[in-house]
Design a protein around this motif. Structure first.
Motif, PDB file in Angstrom:
ATOM      1  N   LEU A 181      56.164  37.053  24.840  1.00 38.01           N
ATOM      2  CA  LEU A 181      55.735  37.426  26.186  1.00 38.01           C
ATOM      3  C   LEU A 181      56.951  37.521  27.104  1.00 38.01           C
ATOM      4  O   LEU A 181      57.817  36.652  27.104  1.00 38.01           O
ATOM      5  CB  LEU A 181      54.739  36.399  26.735  1.00 38.01           C
ATOM      6  N   GLY A 182      57.006  38.575  27.880  1.00 32.83           N
ATOM      7  CA  GLY A 182      58.145  38.804  28.764  1.00 32.83           C
ATOM      8  C   GLY A 182      59.111  39.827  28.226  1.00 32.83           C
ATOM      9  O   GLY A 182      59.926  40.362  28.976  1.00 32.83           O
TER      10      GLY A 182
ATOM     11  N   THR B   3      58.967  36.128  33.154  1.00 26.93           N
ATOM     12  CA  THR B   3      58.584  34.818  32.634  1.00 26.93           C
ATOM     13  C   THR B   3      59.168  33.664  33.442  1.00 26.93           C
ATOM     14  O   THR B   3      58.546  32.618  33.559  1.00 26.93           O
ATOM     15  CB  THR B   3      59.018  34.674  31.165  1.00 26.93           C
ATOM     16  N   ASN B   4      60.362  33.837  33.969  1.00 24.52           N
ATOM     17  CA  ASN B   4      60.932  32.795  34.825  1.00 24.52           C
ATOM     18  C   ASN B   4      60.431  33.054  36.242  1.00 24.52           C
ATOM     19  O   ASN B   4      61.186  33.293  37.168  1.00 24.52           O
ATOM     20  CB  ASN B   4      62.465  32.838  34.774  1.00 24.52           C
ATOM     21  N   GLY B   5      59.094  32.978  36.371  1.00 22.52           N
ATOM     22  CA  GLY B   5      58.451  33.545  37.539  1.00 22.52           C
ATOM     23  C   GLY B   5      58.271  32.644  38.725  1.00 22.52           C
ATOM     24  O   GLY B   5      59.085  32.608  39.634  1.00 22.52           O
TER      25      GLY B   5
ATOM     26  N   PRO C  42      47.859  33.786  34.777  1.00 23.94           N
ATOM     27  CA  PRO C  42      48.953  34.109  33.843  1.00 23.94           C
ATOM     28  C   PRO C  42      48.557  35.162  32.818  1.00 23.94           C
ATOM     29  O   PRO C  42      47.503  35.081  32.196  1.00 23.94           O
ATOM     30  CB  PRO C  42      49.245  32.760  33.172  1.00 23.94           C
ATOM     31  N   TRP C  43      49.377  36.174  32.700  1.00 23.09           N
ATOM     32  CA  TRP C  43      49.262  37.204  31.679  1.00 23.09           C
ATOM     33  C   TRP C  43      47.881  37.854  31.685  1.00 23.09           C
ATOM     34  O   TRP C  43      47.295  38.124  30.638  1.00 23.09           O
ATOM     35  CB  TRP C  43      49.616  36.650  30.291  1.00 23.09           C
TER      36      TRP C  43
ATOM     37  N   GLN D 224      53.157  41.806  20.156  1.00 21.11           N
ATOM     38  CA  GLN D 224      52.433  41.425  18.946  1.00 21.11           C
ATOM     39  C   GLN D 224      52.305  39.912  18.806  1.00 21.11           C
ATOM     40  O   GLN D 224      51.265  39.404  18.401  1.00 21.11           O
ATOM     41  CB  GLN D 224      53.140  42.009  17.717  1.00 21.11           C
ATOM     42  N   ASN D 225      53.350  39.188  19.140  1.00 20.57           N
ATOM     43  CA  ASN D 225      53.337  37.730  19.014  1.00 20.57           C
ATOM     44  C   ASN D 225      53.405  37.117  20.411  1.00 20.57           C
ATOM     45  O   ASN D 225      54.481  36.926  20.969  1.00 20.57           O
ATOM     46  CB  ASN D 225      54.526  37.264  18.165  1.00 20.57           C
TER      47      ASN D 225
END
Length: 631
Positions: A218-219, A327-329, A317-318, A212-213
């Motif tokens: 994200l992640g 996320t720590n990609g 990204p995304w 939602q946010n």
């Protein structure tokens, strides 16, 4: 706290090695107490992030065994401190895994492995205490509990995939536990799989269908992630490694309990297919779909737009295809390892290494432009694939006009040119299209004892198209979350499970063809009927199985899938007992360069190497732990 410390020491002593635990990331004021970790929302959120912190970093070539332990990539040897490469994975790939000190040890958290059993302990602590947080609303408690339940299931899965049957750590033992109680034992594989699947189902009921946010969440785990990874778990359990594998008939606990059911069950494939379809349907509801490049770039050809659809399905990204992104990609690590020194005019060119080198075997895995294997295409000269050929203007989107390269590089499918860089290729980036010339003395050739491709190939697929080399050993790049799961992976798992459950069908072809269409290829039926020397191959289960396996190998290339796929298919013992080849990169002329050069003869011992060894000391300390076959 003294009692807690004694208890933790007993548990660690029983099934992992002793280690020091740093609580500073989860509690205030250096006070290492569980109570302080759940006194308010902020502190509880820190503990939530601690549960996430154990996730193996799949894009880290030091941590992910699937990158350098297989035959997908190869590196030069020996590896020194200057190389910026891990030696452990290559030691395993060279047959040098150790029983006394296992490399990439995720059981104990040693040798670049994460301490997964410690992760399970922290997940259990979180779940035991999250409802005590006074300023956390009920809906957030539910979602966080779902996230940690999923992580707990995923950590069990990660261990299962590496070690086979494992202990189930459903709850932490009380501090009053006896020595015998902390000497945990391995549970039958089917029981572990059912536990993981059930826990993921429970987690899914608590998780949102989408983030939602996006600015702050994200992640985080969502419902599509939970159901998609559950599908992956059940596909592993249905695959030949664990479904009817007589190699594990002797793997039993001390009390005689068999740990792997050696009787084949087609129902496991049916269950996997149902899980895949459930996940696909949910992904569609969540708006997840195969990525198509739609940037406002008007001056590139349709062929290059297709290449960017393939590359950016991983690197944007995304993007809309991503089911689970870590996320720590990608940071600077894997992109620097994958990208050659393209801009020879800038000093920052020395920052890129290009030493994550795809092998010649992988280059040969990709289809011809007609969508069939190079050994099957009746219009493609397989026997002369290493001969020399000069590129013409008609090839200019793929190859440099007038450049001499191997015939292997002509008339290949779009994913070949999207995923690989090589001598004579074009490397399209947002700022410029760069020519790759890699023979000795040329711009992208070896210059030192480290920082070069040992095979002559580069993994273009892993480099974001906005990477720009600058002066002063610097560069700018766009990082992207590592795709632990994307939709094309799920489509191919579904096609595989359907074929194994009931043979070829329109549904199998449908999901295969969705992936092929995005890759710019004709359907399986059309490609084999028109171009293959074996046109009926897709009509029977065994032939379609080969097609699906190769399709996965191509579509999922360089993403850490091949290593686990070869194992679960029981194909590692045949595939990883062959020579690893590249081009002769020290040569200055095309005739000398384009000779396949043997780099190493791999040795994979079956059934031993299908599972990681449990560190020998653990089986001594805990006699209830039986060792894996062959170790």
């Amino acid at each position: 706290m003294k009692k807690i410390s004694i208890f933790l020491a007993l548990v660690v002593f029983a099934f992992i090695t002793s280690c020091k635990r740093d609580f500073l990331d989860i509690v205030p004021d250096n006070i290492a107490t569980i109570d302080n970790a759940f006194t308010n929302r902020n502190e509880a959120e820190k503990y939530l992030f601690t549960c996430y912190s154990y996730l193996p970093q799949e894009s880290n070539i030091y941590q992910n065994p699937a990158m350098l332990v297989s035959d997908e990539f190869w590196t030069y040897w020996p590896i020194t401190s200057l190389s910026r490469l891990p030696s452990g994975p290559q030691q395993i790939a060279r047959g040098n895994q150790s029983l006394t000190f296992p490399l990439l040890n995720y059981w104990d958290g040693e040798s670049d492995g994460k301490a997964i059993f410690r992760a399970l302990r922290d997940c259990n602590i979180f779940l035991e205490h999250v409802n005590e947080v006074p300023d956390l609303d009920a809906s957030q408690k539910t979602i966080w509990a779902g996230e940690v339940q999923f992580l707990k299931a995923y950590y069990h899965f990660y261990l299962l995939r590496m070690y086979g049957p494992i202990p189930i750590i459903d709850k932490n033992l009380p501090i009053t536990a006896t020595t015998e109680e902390v000497r945990v034992k391995r549970e039958p594989l089917d029981k572990v799989v059912d536990y993981i699947a059930s826990l993921m189902d429970t987690a899914a009921t608590k998780l949102p269908i989408s983030i939602q946010n996006r600015s702050s969440e994200l992640g985080h785990i969502t419902r599509p992630i939970a159901l998609s990874i559950k599908a992956r778990v059940l596909t592993l359990a249905a695959s030949p490694q664990f479904n009817g594998n007589s190699d594990y008939s002797g793997l039993k606990n001390a009390d005689g309990t068999a740990l792997v059911n050696t009787t084949f069950s087609v129902q496991k494939w049916q269950r996997a297919a149902e899980a895949c379809k459930q996940a696909i349907d949910l992904c569609e509801r969540a708006g997840i779909r195969l990525y198509k490049f739609n940037a406002a770039v008007s001056n590139i050809s349709d062929r290059l737009k297709l290449e960017m659809s393939i590359r950016n399905s991983v690197c944007e990204p995304w993007n809309q295809e991503l089911i689970w992104g870590f996320t720590n990609g990608t940071g600077s690590g894997i992109q620097l390892q994958a990208m050659p020194r393209l801009d020879v005019a800038r000093s920052g060119n020395e920052s890129t290494l290009g030493q994550l080198a795809p092998t010649l075997r992988i280059a040969e895995l990709f289809y011809t432009k007609n969508g069939v294997p190079i050994s099957e295409d009746k219009t493609w000269d397989f026997s002369n694939r290493y001969s020399l050929k000069t590129a013409t203007g008609a090839d200019q989107d793929y190859l440099q006009n007038g450049y001499i390269t191997a015939a292997l590089h002509f008339d290949r499918e779009p994913r070949f040119y999207a995923d690989l860089g090589f001598d004579g290729s074009q490397w399209y980036m947002q700022n410029k299209t760069w020519p790759v010339q890699a023979k000795a003395g040329q711009g992208q050739s070896r210059r030192a004892a480290f920082g070069y491709s040992i095979t002559g190939y580069y993994s273009k697929k892993l480099v974001n198209w906005k990477f720009v080399i600058q002066d002063g050993l610097s560069y700018t790049q766009e990082q992207y979350p590592w795709p632990i799961m994307r939709l094309s992976d799920l489509y191919l798992l579904y096609a595989e499970a359907l074929n194994e459950a009931s043979g070829p069908s329109e549904a199998v072809y449908q999901y295969l063809n969705l992936v092929r269409e995005r890759a710019g290829l004709q359907s399986v039926q059309s490609s084999w009927d028109t171009y293959s020397i074996n046109p009926g191959k897709y009509r029977d289960q065994a032939g379609l199985r080969q097609i699906i396996h190769q399709e996965r190998g191509i579509e999922m290339a360089f993403e850490g899938s091949r290593f686990w796929d070869l194992k679960r298919w029981k194909e590692a013992s045949s595939t990883l007992n062959n020579g690893v080849y590249g081009w002769d990169i020290e040569q200055t002329d095309a005739t000398g360069y384009y000779r396949p050069k043997l780099l190493f003869n791999q040795k994979f011992v079956a059934p031993r190497d299908y599972l990681w060894p449990i560190k020998e000391n653990n089986t001594i300390v805990n006699p209830n732990l039986v060792q894996n076959p062959g170790w």
